[in-house]
Scaffold this motif. Structure first.
Motif, mmCIF file in Angstrom:
data_model
loop_
_atom_site.group_PDB
_atom_site.id
_atom_site.type_symbol
_atom_site.label_atom_id
_atom_site.label_comp_id
_atom_site.label_asym_id
_atom_site.label_seq_id
_atom_site.Cartn_x
_atom_site.Cartn_y
_atom_site.Cartn_z
ATOM 1 N N HIS A 64 0.843 -1.193 0.000
ATOM 2 C CA HIS A 64 0.000 0.000 0.000
ATOM 3 C C HIS A 64 0.884 1.250 0.000
ATOM 4 C CE1 HIS A 64 -2.515 -3.133 1.761
ATOM 5 N NE2 HIS A 64 -3.549 -2.456 1.336
ATOM 6 N N ALA A 65 0.333 2.336 -0.453
ATOM 7 C CA ALA A 65 1.016 3.623 -0.402
ATOM 8 C C ALA A 65 0.005 4.686 0.010
ATOM 9 C CB ALA A 65 1.615 3.975 -1.760
ATOM 10 N N ALA A 66 0.485 5.678 0.718
ATOM 11 C CA ALA A 66 -0.378 6.780 1.146
ATOM 12 C C ALA A 66 0.374 8.095 0.952
ATOM 13 C CB ALA A 66 -0.758 6.616 2.619
ATOM 14 N N LEU A 67 -0.369 9.131 0.692
ATOM 15 C CA LEU A 67 0.194 10.473 0.571
ATOM 16 C C LEU A 67 -0.215 11.258 1.806
ATOM 17 C CD1 LEU A 67 1.620 12.706 -1.041
ATOM 18 C CD2 LEU A 67 -0.595 13.212 -2.091
ATOM 19 N N TYR A 68 0.765 11.734 2.558
ATOM 20 C CA TYR A 68 0.475 12.534 3.744
ATOM 21 C C TYR A 68 0.248 13.980 3.311
ATOM 22 C CZ TYR A 68 0.954 14.894 8.202
ATOM 23 O OH TYR A 68 0.725 15.683 9.303
ATOM 24 N N LEU A 69 -0.928 14.516 3.609
ATOM 25 C CA LEU A 69 -1.278 15.873 3.199
ATOM 26 C C LEU A 69 -0.915 16.924 4.230
ATOM 27 C CD1 LEU A 69 -4.835 15.231 1.717
ATOM 28 C CD2 LEU A 69 -2.644 15.346 0.520
ATOM 29 N N GLY A 70 -0.747 16.522 5.464
ATOM 30 C CA GLY A 70 -0.532 17.479 6.530
ATOM 31 C C GLY A 70 -1.852 17.736 7.246
ATOM 32 N N ARG A 71 -1.958 18.879 7.873
ATOM 33 C CA ARG A 71 -3.189 19.253 8.588
ATOM 34 C C ARG A 71 -3.955 20.254 7.724
ATOM 35 N NH1 ARG A 71 -2.234 17.374 13.799
ATOM 36 N NH2 ARG A 71 -0.042 16.939 14.162
ATOM 37 N N LEU A 72 -5.254 20.086 7.689
ATOM 38 C CA LEU A 72 -6.095 20.926 6.838
ATOM 39 C C LEU A 72 -5.885 22.409 7.140
ATOM 40 C CD1 LEU A 72 -8.205 20.703 4.601
ATOM 41 C CD2 LEU A 72 -9.966 20.681 6.354
ATOM 42 N N ALA A 74 -3.322 23.854 8.038
ATOM 43 C CA ALA A 74 -1.977 24.315 7.685
ATOM 44 C C ALA A 74 -1.797 24.458 6.172
ATOM 45 C CB ALA A 74 -0.941 23.353 8.241
ATOM 46 N N ILE A 75 -2.826 24.136 5.398
ATOM 47 C CA ILE A 75 -2.733 24.246 3.943
ATOM 48 C C ILE A 75 -3.060 25.691 3.563
ATOM 49 C CG2 ILE A 75 -3.711 23.476 1.748
ATOM 50 C CD1 ILE A 75 -4.199 20.757 3.095
ATOM 51 N N ASP A 76 -2.118 26.364 2.912
ATOM 52 C CA ASP A 76 -2.281 27.776 2.575
ATOM 53 C C ASP A 76 -3.291 28.024 1.461
ATOM 54 O OD1 ASP A 76 -0.388 28.521 4.468
ATOM 55 O OD2 ASP A 76 1.266 28.362 3.042
ATOM 56 N N ASP A 77 -3.367 27.145 0.503
ATOM 57 C CA ASP A 77 -4.234 27.328 -0.665
ATOM 58 C C ASP A 77 -5.701 27.091 -0.293
ATOM 59 O OD1 ASP A 77 -5.727 26.946 -3.049
ATOM 60 O OD2 ASP A 77 -3.899 26.373 -4.128
ATOM 61 N N GLU A 78 -6.495 28.170 -0.283
ATOM 62 C CA GLU A 78 -7.897 28.092 0.121
ATOM 63 C C GLU A 78 -8.691 27.134 -0.763
ATOM 64 O OE1 GLU A 78 -11.428 28.389 1.954
ATOM 65 O OE2 GLU A 78 -9.549 29.209 2.721
ATOM 66 N N ARG A 79 -8.443 27.158 -2.077
ATOM 67 C CA ARG A 79 -9.174 26.257 -2.997
ATOM 68 C C ARG A 79 -8.869 24.803 -2.685
ATOM 69 N NH1 ARG A 79 -8.360 27.501 -9.036
ATOM 70 N NH2 ARG A 79 -6.252 27.048 -8.370
ATOM 71 N N LEU A 80 -7.622 24.511 -2.371
ATOM 72 C CA LEU A 80 -7.251 23.146 -2.025
ATOM 73 C C LEU A 80 -7.900 22.722 -0.717
ATOM 74 C CD1 LEU A 80 -5.671 20.598 -2.633
ATOM 75 C CD2 LEU A 80 -3.660 21.674 -1.566
ATOM 76 N N LYS A 83 -11.467 21.894 -1.458
ATOM 77 C CA LYS A 83 -11.547 20.636 -2.206
ATOM 78 C C LYS A 83 -11.388 19.438 -1.265
ATOM 79 C CE LYS A 83 -11.482 18.601 -6.300
ATOM 80 N NZ LYS A 83 -12.534 18.681 -7.264
ATOM 81 N N ILE A 84 -10.393 19.495 -0.399
ATOM 82 C CA ILE A 84 -10.195 18.417 0.566
ATOM 83 C C ILE A 84 -11.394 18.327 1.503
ATOM 84 C CG2 ILE A 84 -8.776 17.622 2.503
ATOM 85 C CD1 ILE A 84 -6.373 18.882 1.016
ATOM 86 N N GLY A 85 -11.954 19.472 1.877
ATOM 87 C CA GLY A 85 -13.123 19.503 2.749
ATOM 88 C C GLY A 85 -14.338 18.799 2.163
ATOM 89 N N LEU A 86 -14.391 18.643 0.854
ATOM 90 C CA LEU A 86 -15.486 17.890 0.235
ATOM 91 C C LEU A 86 -15.430 16.416 0.622
ATOM 92 C CD1 LEU A 86 -15.424 19.362 -3.397
ATOM 93 C CD2 LEU A 86 -17.063 19.878 -1.577
ATOM 94 N N TYR A 87 -14.249 15.927 0.956
ATOM 95 C CA TYR A 87 -14.058 14.511 1.267
ATOM 96 C C TYR A 87 -13.750 14.257 2.734
ATOM 97 C CZ TYR A 87 -13.687 14.450 -3.763
ATOM 98 O OH TYR A 87 -13.940 14.627 -5.096
ATOM 99 N N TYR A 88 -13.449 15.304 3.468
ATOM 100 C CA TYR A 88 -13.052 15.153 4.869
ATOM 101 C C TYR A 88 -13.801 16.169 5.710
ATOM 102 C CZ TYR A 88 -10.214 15.279 9.075
ATOM 103 O OH TYR A 88 -9.800 15.246 10.371
ATOM 104 N N ASP A 89 -14.510 15.688 6.728
ATOM 105 C CA ASP A 89 -15.265 16.620 7.579
ATOM 106 C C ASP A 89 -14.844 16.540 9.040
ATOM 107 O OD1 ASP A 89 -16.340 14.196 8.309
ATOM 108 O OD2 ASP A 89 -18.411 14.750 7.970
ATOM 109 N N GLY A 90 -13.627 16.075 9.299
ATOM 110 C CA GLY A 90 -13.125 15.961 10.659
ATOM 111 C C GLY A 90 -12.452 17.244 11.122
#
Length: 96
Positions: A64-72, A74-80, A83-90
């Motif tokens: 298996h492989a996973a991509l670590y995104l960091g903490r939501l 801490a992501i500077d790009d508002e659009r990103l 987008k991630i928030g569409l799949y993650y609501d934690g």
């Protein structure tokens, strides 16, 4: 129930079963949490029978492989972040 259905049901129950860890683990989850940085790719050696199949077919020690995104938060790009928030609501400070 047809014979094929019963066989598939047994196979689906057999494949995900995990084997006990063999030997010493290479890394602890706590160590991984402390060392992982955004955009790191984390390779995993699974312990299930399906992991064995993946490793055999790919001739790789990793299943298996996973991509670590960091903490939501801490992501500077508002659009990103949206987008991630569409799949993650934690929680926004949870490592992804």
């Amino acid at each position: 129930m047809r014979l094929l259905d019963r066989a598939l049901e047994r196979l689906y129950g057999w494949l995900p079963r995990e084997k006990p860890a063999s030997g010493m683990l290479l890394c602890s989850f706590d160590r991984l949490k402390a060392a992982a940085r955004p955009c790191d790719i984390i390779l995993v050696e699974g312990r299930s029978r399906i992991s064995d199949v993946v490793q055999t077919v790919t001739q790789s020690p990793w299943s298996h492989a996973a991509l670590y995104l960091g903490r939501l938060n801490a992501i500077d790009d508002e659009r990103l972040r949206r987008k991630i928030g569409l799949y993650y609501d934690g929680p926004a400070d949870e490592p992804l």
